[in-house]
Design an enzyme around this catalytic site. Sequence first.
Site, mmCIF file in Angstrom:
data_model
loop_
_atom_site.group_PDB
_atom_site.id
_atom_site.type_symbol
_atom_site.label_atom_id
_atom_site.label_comp_id
_atom_site.label_asym_id
_atom_site.label_seq_id
_atom_site.Cartn_x
_atom_site.Cartn_y
_atom_site.Cartn_z
ATOM 1 N N ASP A 72 0.638 -1.260 -0.018
ATOM 2 C CA ASP A 72 -0.077 0.052 0.029
ATOM 3 C C ASP A 72 0.703 1.156 0.135
ATOM 4 O O ASP A 72 2.002 1.107 0.188
ATOM 5 C CB ASP A 72 -1.144 -0.149 1.192
ATOM 6 C CG ASP A 72 -0.371 -0.075 2.758
ATOM 7 O OD1 ASP A 72 0.915 -0.043 2.557
ATOM 8 O OD2 ASP A 72 -0.989 -0.189 3.656
ATOM 9 N N ASN A 141 -7.513 0.158 13.799
ATOM 10 C CA ASN A 141 -9.064 -0.098 13.429
ATOM 11 C C ASN A 141 -9.449 -1.279 12.921
ATOM 12 O O ASN A 141 -10.265 -1.606 12.404
ATOM 13 C CB ASN A 141 -9.609 1.295 12.798
ATOM 14 C CG ASN A 141 -8.746 1.277 11.674
ATOM 15 O OD1 ASN A 141 -7.934 0.440 11.066
ATOM 16 N ND2 ASN A 141 -9.434 2.315 10.734
ATOM 17 N N HIS A 143 -7.542 -2.421 10.122
ATOM 18 C CA HIS A 143 -7.153 -2.540 8.915
ATOM 19 C C HIS A 143 -5.984 -3.330 8.564
ATOM 20 O O HIS A 143 -5.065 -3.522 9.176
ATOM 21 C CB HIS A 143 -7.207 -1.072 8.411
ATOM 22 C CG HIS A 143 -5.715 -0.254 8.335
ATOM 23 N ND1 HIS A 143 -5.745 1.116 9.068
ATOM 24 C CD2 HIS A 143 -4.515 -0.552 8.508
ATOM 25 C CE1 HIS A 143 -4.679 1.564 9.064
ATOM 26 N NE2 HIS A 143 -3.806 0.569 8.833
ATOM 27 N N GLU A 148 -9.428 -0.369 4.733
ATOM 28 C CA GLU A 148 -10.264 0.252 6.060
ATOM 29 C C GLU A 148 -11.702 -0.414 6.559
ATOM 30 O O GLU A 148 -12.253 -0.962 5.571
ATOM 31 C CB GLU A 148 -10.703 1.892 5.815
ATOM 32 C CG GLU A 148 -9.399 2.445 5.401
ATOM 33 C CD GLU A 148 -8.780 3.170 6.799
ATOM 34 O OE1 GLU A 148 -8.763 2.380 8.005
ATOM 35 O OE2 GLU A 148 -8.025 4.263 6.974
HETATM 36 C C1 GLP Z 1 -0.661 1.452 8.218
HETATM 37 C C2 GLP Z 1 -0.396 0.854 6.941
HETATM 38 C C3 GLP Z 1 -0.363 -0.561 7.058
HETATM 39 C C4 GLP Z 1 0.414 -0.984 8.390
HETATM 40 C C5 GLP Z 1 -0.603 -0.501 9.503
HETATM 41 C C6 GLP Z 1 -0.107 -0.797 11.054
HETATM 42 O O1 GLP Z 1 -1.380 2.635 8.137
HETATM 43 N N1 GLP Z 1 -1.157 1.485 5.995
HETATM 44 O O2 GLP Z 1 0.221 -1.182 5.952
HETATM 45 O O3 GLP Z 1 0.651 -2.450 8.445
HETATM 46 O O4 GLP Z 1 -1.090 0.851 9.296
HETATM 47 O O5 GLP Z 1 0.945 0.179 11.171
HETATM 48 P P1 GLP Z 1 1.846 -0.020 12.553
HETATM 49 O O6 GLP Z 1 2.643 -1.240 12.089
HETATM 50 O O7 GLP Z 1 2.702 1.165 12.312
HETATM 51 O O8 GLP Z 1 1.078 -0.132 13.606
#
Ligand code: GLP
Length: 247
Positions: A72, A141, A143, A148
């Site tokens: 992403d 949340n 995702h 989302e």
């Molecule tokens: C981000 C990315 C995801 C990531 C997730 C968790 O916004 N879009 O690909 O896996 O949120 O992030 P983190 O590992 O910093 O908690």
Amino acid sequence: MALQTSIDLRVVPANRFSETAADLVAETLRQQADAVVGLPTGNTPMPLYHELVRRCQRGTIDFSKMRVAVLDDFYGIPANSPISFYGWLCRALLDPLGISSERVLRIPTEGPGIERKCAEYERALKEMGGCELQVLGLGGNGHVGFNEPGSARDSRTRVVKLSAASRAASSAYWNGADVPDQGVTTGIGTILEARRILLLVSGARKAEILRRSLTGPISSDVPASFLREAANAVVIADEPAASLLER
Ligand code: GLP
């Protein structure tokens, strides 16, 4: 509530988290040296990436043929934007491992024609044989990628509107910088087609959403819950993240 899933949950002490995840990547590359590995950014996979770089330096994993698909990114940013997830992935992992851009499938981040570019990404991924391993982090949340809440089980690569929570979490990666309100992400349907999925979850602040993902209803409200329908999903959680799971 007890686990109602056939998902392969591996709870490890925090100091074993990165090694356990790296072992799984190593196993994938041992079986297929040119495997396509789908990779996320975010804070969660960074210890894994450090460990992979260490193993590359020691010569214990051969990354010379590994191919990468980017999970992403933000929408509407130029290729060389300082806040690009691809750039982050290059700095954290791809450059240190010597994985050049020809071995990387980038997710598109710019229009015009973004829908066509997303369809091309899907086609290119298929032509590469699909992901052998899709690594994922878990959003606060629920995702995965930028899928989302509300994302459909059969969603494909597309532009999505980011929630306020996800924008705030993303902005924190760049010391509060303004981030776009749209992202581009491979879909839940795309992710579920990977031969193996590895969801990484660390830290107590992910405990409640991990509990909901693994024991709540399987629904778009918590996109990560769809991973329970995958044929071959592994969750590696450290003990703080798994603290609300009954095992
Ligand atoms: C981000 C990315 C995801 C990531 C997730 C968790 O916004 N879009 O690909 O896996 O949120 O992030 P983190 O590992 O910093 O908690």
